[in-house]
Design a protein around this motif. Structure first.
Motif, PDB file in Angstrom:
ATOM      1  N   ASN A  60       0.816  -1.197  -0.137  1.00  0.00           N
ATOM      2  CA  ASN A  60      -0.355  -0.119  -0.154  1.00  0.00           C
ATOM      3  C   ASN A  60       0.698   1.343  -0.076  1.00  0.00           C
ATOM      4  O   ASN A  60       0.488   2.155  -0.595  1.00  0.00           O
ATOM      5  N   ASP A  61       1.930   1.318   0.775  1.00  0.00           N
ATOM      6  CA  ASP A  61       2.764   2.474   0.905  1.00  0.00           C
ATOM      7  C   ASP A  61       3.611   2.508  -0.585  1.00  0.00           C
ATOM      8  O   ASP A  61       4.201   3.826  -0.605  1.00  0.00           O
ATOM      9  N   TRP A 110       2.208   1.845  -3.637  1.00  0.00           N
ATOM     10  CA  TRP A 110       1.615   1.839  -4.823  1.00  0.00           C
ATOM     11  C   TRP A 110       1.128   3.266  -5.078  1.00  0.00           C
ATOM     12  O   TRP A 110       0.795   4.224  -4.079  1.00  0.00           O
ATOM     13  N   GLY A 121      -1.999   4.190  -3.760  1.00  0.00           N
ATOM     14  CA  GLY A 121      -2.242   3.697  -2.433  1.00  0.00           C
ATOM     15  C   GLY A 121      -2.178   4.901  -1.425  1.00  0.00           C
ATOM     16  O   GLY A 121      -2.246   5.843  -1.800  1.00  0.00           O
ATOM     17  N   SER A 139      -7.445   1.624  -0.381  1.00  0.00           N
ATOM     18  CA  SER A 139      -6.435   0.929  -1.091  1.00  0.00           C
ATOM     19  C   SER A 139      -6.010  -0.167  -0.334  1.00  0.00           C
ATOM     20  O   SER A 139      -5.535  -1.439  -0.983  1.00  0.00           O
ATOM     21  N   LEU A 140      -5.810  -0.118   0.811  1.00  0.00           N
ATOM     22  CA  LEU A 140      -5.139  -1.148   1.889  1.00  0.00           C
ATOM     23  C   LEU A 140      -6.047  -2.261   1.646  1.00  0.00           C
ATOM     24  O   LEU A 140      -5.875  -3.333   1.730  1.00  0.00           O
ATOM     25  N   LEU A 158      -5.928  -4.129  -1.499  1.00  0.00           N
ATOM     26  CA  LEU A 158      -4.793  -4.912  -1.769  1.00  0.00           C
ATOM     27  C   LEU A 158      -4.489  -6.151  -1.239  1.00  0.00           C
ATOM     28  O   LEU A 158      -4.194  -7.168  -1.579  1.00  0.00           O
ATOM     29  N   HIS A 193       0.275  -3.442  -9.930  1.00  0.00           N
ATOM     30  CA  HIS A 193       1.372  -3.221  -8.932  1.00  0.00           C
ATOM     31  C   HIS A 193       2.774  -4.161  -9.033  1.00  0.00           C
ATOM     32  O   HIS A 193       2.992  -4.419  -8.074  1.00  0.00           O
ATOM     33  N   ALA A 224      -4.469   4.985   5.847  1.00  0.00           N
ATOM     34  CA  ALA A 224      -4.486   3.516   6.110  1.00  0.00           C
ATOM     35  C   ALA A 224      -3.895   3.138   7.305  1.00  0.00           C
ATOM     36  O   ALA A 224      -3.530   3.887   8.034  1.00  0.00           O
ATOM     37  N   SER A 284      -6.614  -3.581   6.979  1.00  0.00           N
ATOM     38  CA  SER A 284      -6.411  -4.712   6.025  1.00  0.00           C
ATOM     39  C   SER A 284      -6.911  -5.885   6.404  1.00  0.00           C
ATOM     40  O   SER A 284      -6.803  -7.102   5.690  1.00  0.00           O
TER      41      SER A 284
END
Length: 276
Positions: A133-134, A136, A139, A144-145, A148, A181, A254, A259
């Motif tokens: 995530n960090d 992308w 992201g 986004s987290l 993913l 990604h 995030a 997650s």
């Protein structure tokens, strides 16, 4: 193909008429599209034979939930123009990302990994979602987290692990079976690690009957050249990734808690960076 194999992303398919149809729209099922701000999970794609049928279906609020943030990925100019026009008329924000689409004509010919320096190929672990995530382009927020994490848990993927177990290069597959990604940590670049990752992932996809294809932003020349050296061929046309948001939708930071959340149904098998 994912819909027919357990539907891991929770998609449904609509047509303008049946059995003769001129427009096909894939969208998230209602039980999946629970968060009106989540433009990752709220994924649409469309294909048409008749532009009038395309516009009529996309304008229908029963087909597209214009009150939610969403993304739509398409290859046809007519879909882009229709989404753009409707978004303007409704006062919605729209971000446009233009890509080249690339297809590998012979996946078994891609290079396979040879063990080197204690590195090993493995699936991506959900524990590494924050790292992905960090790194992308799209992201850095909770949506986004969560997205993913869905891809890691339920779709094919591959990574190259350092001896201590940290991923140094990886690639995922999205709900449209697009390689996405693809990334190598800066300190490990120049050693062709992504080639090994893509070779492993392409073999998985080919064995399951999927095409091996990806998208690259128009200005991402380094990734384009890397993929061409691996045998990918550029397809004609422009691939559009459109993100549409009502003005209430704001990015969220995030967190590790997100997650663990999975908005997709649990049935079936499950698997923006060279592709975004």
């Amino acid at each position: 193909m994912h819909v027919n194999r357990g539907n891991p992303a929770g998609q449904e398919v609509l047509v303008d008429s049946w059995p003769e149809f001129k427009m096909v729209l894939a969208r998230p099922c209602r039980e999946v599209a629970r968060d009106p701000s989540d433009y990752f999970t709220n994924l649409y794609t469309a294909f048409y034979r008749d532009e009038g049928a395309c516009r009529a279906l996309l304008e229908n609020s029963r087909a597209v939930d214009w009150g939610q943030a969403f993304q739509i990925q398409v290859l046809q100019d007519g879909v882009y123009e229709t989404i753009r026009d409707i978004a303007r008329a409704r006062g919605l924000e729209m971000e446009t990302y233009l890509h080249r689409l690339l297809l590998h004509p012979d996946p078994p010919a891609m290079p396979q990994y040879r063990s080197d320096k204690g590195l090993r190929l493995a699936p991506v672990s959900p524990a590494h979602a924050m790292l992905l995530n960090d790194t992308w382009k799209f992201g850095g927020n909770s949506w986004s987290l969560r997205y993913l994490s869905l891809l890691i848990r339920h779709f094919p993927n591959a990574c190259l692990l350092a001896p201590e177990g940290t991923p140094i290069s990886w690639s995922l597959i999205d709900p449209l079976a697009i390689l996405t990604h693809g990334y190598t940590l800066p300190e490990h670049r120049g050693q062709h690690h992504l080639r090994s990752v893509l070779g492993m992932l392409a073999a998985q996809l080919h064995a399951r009957g999927f095409p091996v294809y990806t998208r690259v932003l128009l200005n991402n020349e380094p990734s384009l050249h890397t993929l061409q050296r691996l045998g990918f061929r550029i397809l004609p046309g422009v691939f559009y990734l459109l993100m549409v948001r009502p003005r209430f939708a704001q990015s969220q930071p995030a967190s590790a808690l997100d997650s663990a959340q999975d908005p997709a149904p649990s049935s079936g098998e499950r698997p923006h960076t060279h592709s975004t």
